[in-house]
Scaffold this motif. Sequence first.
Motif, PDB file in Angstrom:
ATOM      1  N   HIS A 255     -39.363  46.321 -58.647  1.00  0.00           N
ATOM      2  CA  HIS A 255     -39.392  45.067 -59.379  1.00  0.00           C
ATOM      3  C   HIS A 255     -38.162  44.192 -59.113  1.00  0.00           C
ATOM      4  CE1 HIS A 255     -36.935  47.808 -61.841  1.00  0.00           C
ATOM      5  NE2 HIS A 255     -36.301  46.702 -62.239  1.00  0.00           N
ATOM      6  N   PRO A 257     -35.637  41.777 -57.105  1.00  0.00           N
ATOM      7  CA  PRO A 257     -35.693  40.878 -55.934  1.00  0.00           C
ATOM      8  C   PRO A 257     -34.745  41.341 -54.834  1.00  0.00           C
ATOM      9  CG  PRO A 257     -35.413  39.633 -57.982  1.00  0.00           C
ATOM     10  CD  PRO A 257     -35.188  41.074 -58.318  1.00  0.00           C
ATOM     11  N   ALA A 271     -37.987  37.085 -54.054  1.00  0.00           N
ATOM     12  CA  ALA A 271     -39.082  38.063 -54.106  1.00  0.00           C
ATOM     13  C   ALA A 271     -39.870  37.993 -52.808  1.00  0.00           C
ATOM     14  CB  ALA A 271     -39.979  37.757 -55.299  1.00  0.00           C
TER      15      ALA A 271
END
Length: 292
Positions: A255, A257, A271
Amino acid sequence: MTETLPAPEVYDFARPSTLAREHARVLELAFETFARQWGTQLTAKVRAVSQVTCEQVEMTTYDEYAASLPALTGMVLLPIAGIAPKGVLQVPLDAALTWVSHALGASRPLPTPDRTFTPIEQALVRKIVEDALDDLRYSFGGLLTHEVATGGFQFNSQFAQAAQKGDLMIVASFAIRVGDRVAPGTLALPAEALLPQLGEDTSSVTAADAKALLDAQLAAVPVGVSLRFAPATVLPARVLGLAVGDVLPLPHPQHRPLTIAVDGEPVGTAAVGANGSRLAGIVVTTTTEQHA
């Protein structure tokens, strides 16, 4: 596939302007024509076979030009109508005295003492320079629209006030052969007298303009951008034992970035996304936002 970036060009802040290649070639042709004409003129004036060859043309500041000259040398200042900086025609003192001895009928060059010119010698050298200026006007044609005159003599290159230290000068270097003797010489003309005819502006740049120009140049420099996972720490033995098919776990949560790095320096996070058929990074934060 790694993109090959263009080779960087060195920028000298002490010399903010350089001659464009096409402008340099036009000036070289003009100075070469002048050299041939001057050689013919010298042959007639000093009664010895003479040849002048243009070896180099460059743009430099007056301070750098003066520093390149011998401390004691012959300099004829050339006032130019409508322009504050003066031109300079420079030749070694002993070479000019040799020309004078030839012009006075000496079959062989007489010994030349290390001294400045007498009034008679100045008059003879001045006449040679005035004839050379006629050749200069003919050779440059429309490149030299200002009237150039013969001014005073200077013999110390460090004290000759022909121009301000930072004034740009177009300097041509010559090899001057008179009889069996070859001597170096230079002709320096203010850049502002020549470059406008070539389409260049030599007006000074203010500090604010310089910053804007530098910012614009930096903004156009290509840099490498990458997305990075958090690095994993492994032992050298693990690295040396790597084989095809091995899996290296990365301590990067799914999760979290990725880090955006420019030439290795982090500038934000992104992301993983897609742009058509290609992978892409969707910017999540930037360094400015992170520090806010």
